[in-house]
Motif scaffolding. Structure first.
Motif, short mmCIF file in Angstrom:
data_model
loop_
_atom_site.label_atom_id
_atom_site.label_comp_id
_atom_site.label_asym_id
_atom_site.label_seq_id
_atom_site.Cartn_x
_atom_site.Cartn_y
_atom_site.Cartn_z
N LEU A 22 0.84 -1.21 0.00
CA LEU A 22 0.00 0.00 0.00
C LEU A 22 0.87 1.26 0.00
CD1 LEU A 22 -2.81 1.46 0.49
CD2 LEU A 22 -2.29 1.25 2.92
N SER A 26 1.67 4.01 -3.11
CA SER A 26 0.99 5.30 -2.88
C SER A 26 1.69 6.46 -3.58
CB SER A 26 0.93 5.61 -1.39
OG SER A 26 2.24 5.93 -0.90
N MET A 109 -9.56 2.19 6.57
CA MET A 109 -9.47 2.18 5.11
C MET A 109 -8.05 2.55 4.68
SD MET A 109 -12.62 1.60 4.22
CE MET A 109 -12.91 2.15 2.55
N ALA A 110 -7.66 2.06 3.48
CA ALA A 110 -6.32 2.36 2.96
C ALA A 110 -6.06 3.87 2.90
CB ALA A 110 -6.18 1.75 1.56
N GLU A 111 -7.11 4.62 2.52
CA GLU A 111 -6.95 6.09 2.41
C GLU A 111 -6.62 6.70 3.77
OE1 GLU A 111 -10.23 4.76 1.37
OE2 GLU A 111 -9.10 4.20 -0.40
N GLU A 112 -7.24 6.12 4.83
CA GLU A 112 -7.01 6.64 6.18
C GLU A 112 -5.57 6.38 6.62
OE1 GLU A 112 -10.45 7.21 9.41
OE2 GLU A 112 -10.25 5.13 8.78
N LEU A 114 -2.92 6.13 4.70
CA LEU A 114 -2.04 7.06 3.98
C LEU A 114 -2.22 8.50 4.49
CD1 LEU A 114 -2.43 5.61 0.36
CD2 LEU A 114 -0.52 5.28 1.94
N ALA A 115 -3.46 8.86 4.79
CA ALA A 115 -3.73 10.21 5.33
C ALA A 115 -3.03 10.36 6.68
CB ALA A 115 -5.23 10.43 5.48
N LYS A 118 0.74 10.86 6.14
CA LYS A 118 1.00 12.23 5.67
C LYS A 118 0.86 13.24 6.80
CE LYS A 118 -0.78 13.77 1.62
NZ LYS A 118 -1.72 13.77 0.45
N CYS A 128 -7.87 8.10 13.40
CA CYS A 128 -8.81 7.60 12.40
C CYS A 128 -10.23 7.89 12.89
CB CYS A 128 -8.61 6.10 12.14
SG CYS A 128 -9.04 5.03 13.50
N HIS A 129 -11.20 7.82 12.00
CA HIS A 129 -12.57 8.24 12.28
C HIS A 129 -13.14 7.60 13.54
CE1 HIS A 129 -16.57 9.68 11.55
NE2 HIS A 129 -17.05 8.45 11.54
#
Length: 205
Positions: A22, A26, A109-112, A114-115, A118, A128-129
Motif C-alpha cells: 500500500l 501510494s 481504510m487504505a486512504e485513512e 495514507l492520510a 501524511k 482515524c474516524h
C-alpha cells in the motif's frame, strides 16, 4: 515532493506485507524497514531513520505503549503512528500520552492509513474516524467484556495462576497470558491487583 520514509513494527507478517505494498504504491512514501518485534526494531531503527514509525500496540516481546515511550525518548524526531486492533479509550489515551502522533485501527481504510502517514509526517496529530469519535465521547464509559474475558477475570480474582486457568478452560498458558495482557489494557490497570479492584468496582465479576 520528498518521499516520507516509513518503518513498520508489527508481528503479523501478512499485515506488514499488505502495508508495504500500500505504502510503496501510494507514491507519497517508501518503506525503509520492517520489524516483527521490538527487539528487532531496536537493532535497526538507528539505520532506518524513518520519518514515521507504524507501531502495533500488541507486540510479542513488549507492550507497544512502553515501546512508544522508549522510541520517543531515544529518537524524538520519529513520529509514531499506532496501528492496532485496540480501540479502548485508556489504550489510546496512554499511547498519545507516551508520545504517539496518531492512532489507527487495523480495519481502517487504505486512504485513512495514507492520510495518517501524511499528517503525522507533517507534524500533525491524526486519529482515524472511529478513534476520533471515541475520544470525543464522555469518558465515563461502559467496559464491554466477552463471556470468555469475564470468566478469565473471575478466575484471576480467585487467585489462580495462568497455568491453572489454562488447565481449567482448556487453553494454552500462552493464550491466557495474552488474554490477561488484553484485560490489563482494556481496564487501564497497571497490575493484577489493580485489575481485580477495578473489576469489583465496575461490577464486572
Amino acid at each position: 515532493m520528498k518521499m516520507i520514509k516509513v518503518a513498520i513494527v508489527d508481528d503479523h507478517k501478512i499485515l506488514t506485507e499488505g502495508l508495504e505494498s500500500l505504502i510503496t504504491e501510494s507514491g507519497i512514501a517508501i518503506v525503509v524497514g520492517v520489524a516483527h518485534s521490538a527487539a528487532e526494531c531496536r537493532l535497526s531503527l538507528g539505520f532506518w531513520k524513518p520519518d514515521v514509525l507504524l507501531l502495533d500496540v500488541g507486540l510479542p516481546d513488549i507492550s507497544g505503549l512502553d515501546f512508544c515511550k522508549e522510541i520517543k525518548e531515544e529518537f524524538p524526531v520519529i513520529k509514531v503512528l499506532a496501528l492496532t486492533t485496540h480501540s479502548e479509550y485508556t489504550v489510546v489515551r496512554q499511547m498519545l500520552d507516551n508520545g504517539a502522533s496518531g492512532y489507527l485501527i487495523k480495519n481502517a481504510m487504505a486512504e485513512e492509513v495514507l492520510a495518517g502517514i501524511k499528517a503525522v509526517a507533517a507534524g500533525e496529530t491524526f486519529l482515524c474516524h472511529e478513534i476520533d469519535l471515541l475520544m470525543k465521547r464522555p469518558s465515563e464509559k461502559n467496559i464491554w467484556l466477552s463471556p470468555r474475558e469475564r470468566e478469565l477475570l473471575r478466575l484471576i480474582s480467585e487467585g489462580f495462576t495462568n497455568t491453572e486457568i489454562a488447565d481449567q478452560i482448556f487453553l494454552s498458558p500462552e493464550t491466557i497470558r495474552g488474554y490477561r495482557k488484553n484485560l490489563l489494557l482494556k481496564l487501564g490497570a497497571k497490575n493484577t491487583a489493580v485489575l481485580v479492584k477495578i473489576a469489583v468496582e465496575q461490577k464486572l465479576i
